[in-house]
Scaffold this motif. Structure first.
Motif, PDB file in Angstrom:
ATOM      1  N   LEU A  86      -0.007   9.753 -10.356  1.00 26.57           N
ATOM      2  CA  LEU A  86       0.456   8.932 -11.474  1.00 26.57           C
ATOM      3  C   LEU A  86       1.639   8.065 -11.069  1.00 26.57           C
ATOM      4  O   LEU A  86       1.668   6.857 -11.328  1.00 26.57           O
ATOM      5  CB  LEU A  86       0.822   9.832 -12.657  1.00 26.57           C
ATOM      6  CG  LEU A  86       1.162   9.126 -13.983  1.00 26.57           C
ATOM      7  CD1 LEU A  86       0.746   9.993 -15.156  1.00 26.57           C
ATOM      8  CD2 LEU A  86       2.648   8.814 -14.079  1.00 26.57           C
ATOM      9  N   GLU A  87       2.636   8.682 -10.414  1.00 23.13           N
ATOM     10  CA  GLU A  87       3.819   7.925  -9.994  1.00 23.13           C
ATOM     11  C   GLU A  87       3.459   6.868  -8.947  1.00 23.13           C
ATOM     12  O   GLU A  87       3.972   5.750  -8.964  1.00 23.13           O
ATOM     13  CB  GLU A  87       4.885   8.873  -9.442  1.00 23.13           C
ATOM     14  CG  GLU A  87       5.746   9.533 -10.497  1.00 23.13           C
ATOM     15  CD  GLU A  87       4.988  10.548 -11.338  1.00 23.13           C
ATOM     16  OE1 GLU A  87       4.004  11.122 -10.820  1.00 23.13           O
ATOM     17  OE2 GLU A  87       5.377  10.794 -12.482  1.00 23.13           O
ATOM     18  N   GLN A 174      14.084   6.872 -17.377  1.00 23.03           N
ATOM     19  CA  GLN A 174      13.741   7.501 -18.648  1.00 23.03           C
ATOM     20  C   GLN A 174      14.680   8.660 -18.954  1.00 23.03           C
ATOM     21  O   GLN A 174      14.903   9.545 -18.144  1.00 23.03           O
ATOM     22  CB  GLN A 174      12.296   7.999 -18.618  1.00 23.03           C
ATOM     23  CG  GLN A 174      11.876   8.701 -19.908  1.00 23.03           C
ATOM     24  CD  GLN A 174      10.407   9.063 -19.929  1.00 23.03           C
ATOM     25  OE1 GLN A 174       9.557   8.261 -19.574  1.00 23.03           O
ATOM     26  NE2 GLN A 174      10.089  10.278 -20.358  1.00 23.03           N
ATOM     27  N   VAL A 216       8.175   1.948 -19.165  1.00 22.14           N
ATOM     28  CA  VAL A 216       7.263   3.084 -19.027  1.00 22.14           C
ATOM     29  C   VAL A 216       7.863   4.292 -19.733  1.00 22.14           C
ATOM     30  O   VAL A 216       9.031   4.639 -19.508  1.00 22.14           O
ATOM     31  CB  VAL A 216       6.996   3.430 -17.542  1.00 22.14           C
ATOM     32  CG1 VAL A 216       6.117   4.677 -17.435  1.00 22.14           C
ATOM     33  CG2 VAL A 216       6.335   2.257 -16.839  1.00 22.14           C
ATOM     34  N   LYS A 217       7.057   4.930 -20.570  1.00 21.20           N
ATOM     35  CA  LYS A 217       7.455   6.150 -21.262  1.00 21.20           C
ATOM     36  C   LYS A 217       6.466   7.246 -20.887  1.00 21.20           C
ATOM     37  O   LYS A 217       5.288   7.171 -21.222  1.00 21.20           O
ATOM     38  CB  LYS A 217       7.465   5.930 -22.771  1.00 21.20           C
ATOM     39  CG  LYS A 217       7.741   7.181 -23.597  1.00 21.20           C
ATOM     40  CD  LYS A 217       9.154   7.690 -23.415  1.00 21.20           C
ATOM     41  CE  LYS A 217       9.453   8.841 -24.357  1.00 21.20           C
ATOM     42  NZ  LYS A 217      10.824   9.364 -24.185  1.00 21.20           N
ATOM     43  N   SER A 218       6.952   8.260 -20.161  1.00 20.84           N
ATOM     44  CA  SER A 218       6.091   9.347 -19.707  1.00 20.84           C
ATOM     45  C   SER A 218       6.163  10.529 -20.663  1.00 20.84           C
ATOM     46  O   SER A 218       7.238  11.028 -20.974  1.00 20.84           O
ATOM     47  CB  SER A 218       6.503   9.808 -18.298  1.00 20.84           C
ATOM     48  OG  SER A 218       6.273   8.785 -17.355  1.00 20.84           O
ATOM     49  N   ASP A 220       4.079  13.767 -20.292  1.00 22.54           N
ATOM     50  CA  ASP A 220       3.074  14.413 -19.455  1.00 22.54           C
ATOM     51  C   ASP A 220       1.920  14.970 -20.280  1.00 22.54           C
ATOM     52  O   ASP A 220       2.135  15.613 -21.303  1.00 22.54           O
ATOM     53  CB  ASP A 220       3.711  15.552 -18.638  1.00 22.54           C
ATOM     54  CG  ASP A 220       4.443  15.034 -17.410  1.00 22.54           C
ATOM     55  OD1 ASP A 220       4.107  13.920 -16.972  1.00 22.54           O
ATOM     56  OD2 ASP A 220       5.318  15.738 -16.908  1.00 22.54           O
ATOM     57  N   ALA A 223       1.464   8.427 -19.045  1.00 23.33           N
ATOM     58  CA  ALA A 223       2.562   7.463 -18.967  1.00 23.33           C
ATOM     59  C   ALA A 223       2.116   6.195 -19.694  1.00 23.33           C
ATOM     60  O   ALA A 223       1.136   5.557 -19.303  1.00 23.33           O
ATOM     61  CB  ALA A 223       2.910   7.153 -17.518  1.00 23.33           C
ATOM     62  N   TYR A 225       2.811   2.316 -20.933  1.00 27.87           N
ATOM     63  CA  TYR A 225       3.577   1.189 -20.403  1.00 27.87           C
ATOM     64  C   TYR A 225       3.359  -0.060 -21.239  1.00 27.87           C
ATOM     65  O   TYR A 225       2.357  -0.220 -21.936  1.00 27.87           O
ATOM     66  CB  TYR A 225       3.190   0.905 -18.946  1.00 27.87           C
ATOM     67  CG  TYR A 225       1.771   0.404 -18.766  1.00 27.87           C
ATOM     68  CD1 TYR A 225       1.460  -0.955 -18.904  1.00 27.87           C
ATOM     69  CD2 TYR A 225       0.732   1.278 -18.467  1.00 27.87           C
ATOM     70  CE1 TYR A 225       0.162  -1.419 -18.756  1.00 27.87           C
ATOM     71  CE2 TYR A 225      -0.564   0.825 -18.312  1.00 27.87           C
ATOM     72  CZ  TYR A 225      -0.851  -0.513 -18.457  1.00 27.87           C
ATOM     73  OH  TYR A 225      -2.135  -0.968 -18.321  1.00 27.87           O
ATOM     74  N   SER A 264      -5.413  10.038 -10.939  1.00 23.95           N
ATOM     75  CA  SER A 264      -4.977   9.422 -12.193  1.00 23.95           C
ATOM     76  C   SER A 264      -5.972   8.350 -12.620  1.00 23.95           C
ATOM     77  O   SER A 264      -6.651   7.742 -11.789  1.00 23.95           O
ATOM     78  CB  SER A 264      -3.582   8.815 -12.054  1.00 23.95           C
ATOM     79  OG  SER A 264      -3.614   7.679 -11.204  1.00 23.95           O
TER      80      SER A 264
END
Length: 333
Positions: A86-87, A174, A216-218, A220, A223, A225, A264
Motif C-alpha cells: 500500500l505504501e 497523518q 491521504v487519510k489511512s 487500515d 488509504a 486520497y 494492494s
C-alpha cells in the motif's frame, strides 16, 4: 451423656464434609494440571522451532531472537511499515515520499488507444523513472519517455517524448484526524516532436510547469486520497504568431486497499479541465477539453526490493483516450 453425644455428632460431621472438601480440592487440582499439560503440548512445536532457529544462528544473532521466545503468541513481521504494498503504491503515484537515502529506479511501459469518427490512434510509451528520498520529507525525481504513435489518418512517428524533472515535499504527516499532505512541482521540456515538426505529435510542444497537492487519510486497511493540480504551459511564437495554451486544472479522488501486506488494489476518478488556446490573445474555438477517467490498479511486492505496479484508465469523456494500460517495475536500492 448428652455432651458426649454432641461431640461425637460434630466430629462425624466435620470428618464427612472435610473429606468431601478435600476430595473436591484434589479433583480441581487434577483438572488444572490436565489443562496446563494440554497447553504445554500445544506450545511444544513452537518451542522446538525457536530452538532450531537459535541453534543455526550466530551468538550475536541469538540475543536478538531470544526475546521473541517470551512472546510466542505475538505475530512477527520482517517488513517495515513503509515497505508494505500500500505504501509503495502511494509513493509510485506521488501521494507519499520515499524514505531518506532510498533510490527507486522504475522502467515502465504503457499503451493507450483512442478511436472516433472513423479514425484511431495508438500510443506506446516506454519510460525510465528515477527517484531519491531525502531528509526532511523531500523527494527528487526525473523521467524520460520514448514514444511510438500510430494513427489511421496521419501515419506513424517514433522518438523521444517530453522528459520531466520533479520535486515532492511531505508537508504534513497523518496525525489523528488530519491526513498526510504531499505537494509536488514538475517541469517538462518540449523535446518530443510537436505539430510544427511532424503531423503525428509525440510531445506537448510547450514548456510546462505543474503544481499538485495530494491528501491521504489511512484507515487500515484502506488509504483514501484526494488531489488537486494546475498545469501552466508557457506561450511560444510560431511564424510571428503568439500561441498561449490554456491552463489545465485537475481534480481526483479514490482509495487504495491493502488486500495483504504484499498486495494492494486501487480505484479512483480523475478529471482535467483544459482552457482554450489563444492565438495573439484571441481564443481558438474547439481547443478546450475535458478529460475524465476511471483509474484501476493492482500492485504487489515481488521481492524485498522489486515491486510491480499495474494500472489502467478508462476514458469517460469524448476528449479522453478510450483505454490506457500500463505496467511499471520500481526497484529500490
Amino acid at each position: 451423656s448428652g455432651n458426649s453425644m454432641r461431640v461425637i455428632i460434630v466430629a462425624t460431621f466435620l470428618l464427612v464434609f472435610g473429606n468431601a472438601a478435600a476430595a473436591q480440592t484434589v479433583a480441581e487440582h487434577k483438572a488444572q494440571l490436565a489443562a496446563q499439560k494440554r497447553i504445554n503440548e500445544l506450545l511444544k512445536p513452537r518451542i522446538h522451532r525457536l530452538e532450531a532457529q537459535i541453534s543455526t544462528k550466530k551468538p550475536d544473532q541469538v540475543a536478538a531472537i531470544a526475546p521473541k521466545a517470551d512472546r510466542l503468541a505475538e505475530p512477527q513481521s520482517d517488513d517495515a511499515e513503509e515497505n508494505r504494498a500500500l505504501e509503495r503504491a502511494l509513493v509510485r503515484r506521488g501521494r507519499a515520499v520515499l524514505p531518506p537515502n532510498t533510490i527507486e529506479l522504475t522502467p515502465g511501459f504503457s499503451w493507450s488507444h483512442s478511436g472516433s469518427s472513423g479514425s484511431s490512434s495508438d500510443r506506446y510509451s516506454a519510460s525510465l523513472d528515477a527517484r531519491i528520498g531525502l531528509a526532511g520529507g523531500w523527494m527528487l525525481g526525473a523521467r524520460m519517455p520514448f514514444v511510438h504513435r500510430s494513427t489511421s489518418t496521419l501515419g506513424d512517428n517514433t522518438g523521444a517524448g517530453d522528459p520531466s524533472l520533479a520535486v515532492w515535499k511531505e508537508l504534513l504527516v497523518q496525525d489523528g484526524t488530519w491526513p498526510s499532505l504531499v505537494a509536488s512541482l514538475e517541469y517538462s521540456a518540449p523535446l518530443g516532436d510537436d505539430f510544427t515538426e511532424d503531423p503525428v505529435t509525440l510531445g506537448s510542444g510547450y514548456h510546462r510547469l505543474s503544481a499538485r497537492l495530494a491528501a491521504v487519510k489511512s484507515i487500515d486497511p484502506v488509504a483514501f486520497y484526494a488531489s488537486t493540480s494546475y498545469t501552466h504551459s508557457f506561450d511560444r511564437k510560431i511564424s510571428g504568431t503568439k500561441l498561449d495554451p490554456g491552463g489545465i486544472f485537475g481534480l481526483g479522488a479514490g482509495a487504495t486497499l491493502a488486500v495483504t501486506p504484499d498486495v494492494s488494489l486501487s480505484a479512483g476518478l480523475h478529471f482535467s479541465f483544459s482552457d482554450h488556446t489563444k492565438s495573439n490573445g484571441a481564443k481558438i474555438t474547439g481547443t478546450d477539453s475535458t478529460l475524465g477517467v476511471v483509474n484501476l490498479g493492482a500492485s504487489a511486492i515481488v521481492t524485498k526490493d522489486l515491486f510491480v505496479n499495474i494500472t489502467s484508465a478508462i476514458g469517460i469523456t469524448d476528449d479522453t483516450p478510450d483505454i490506457t494500460v500500463g505496467i511499471s517495475l520500481p526497484y529500490r536500492f
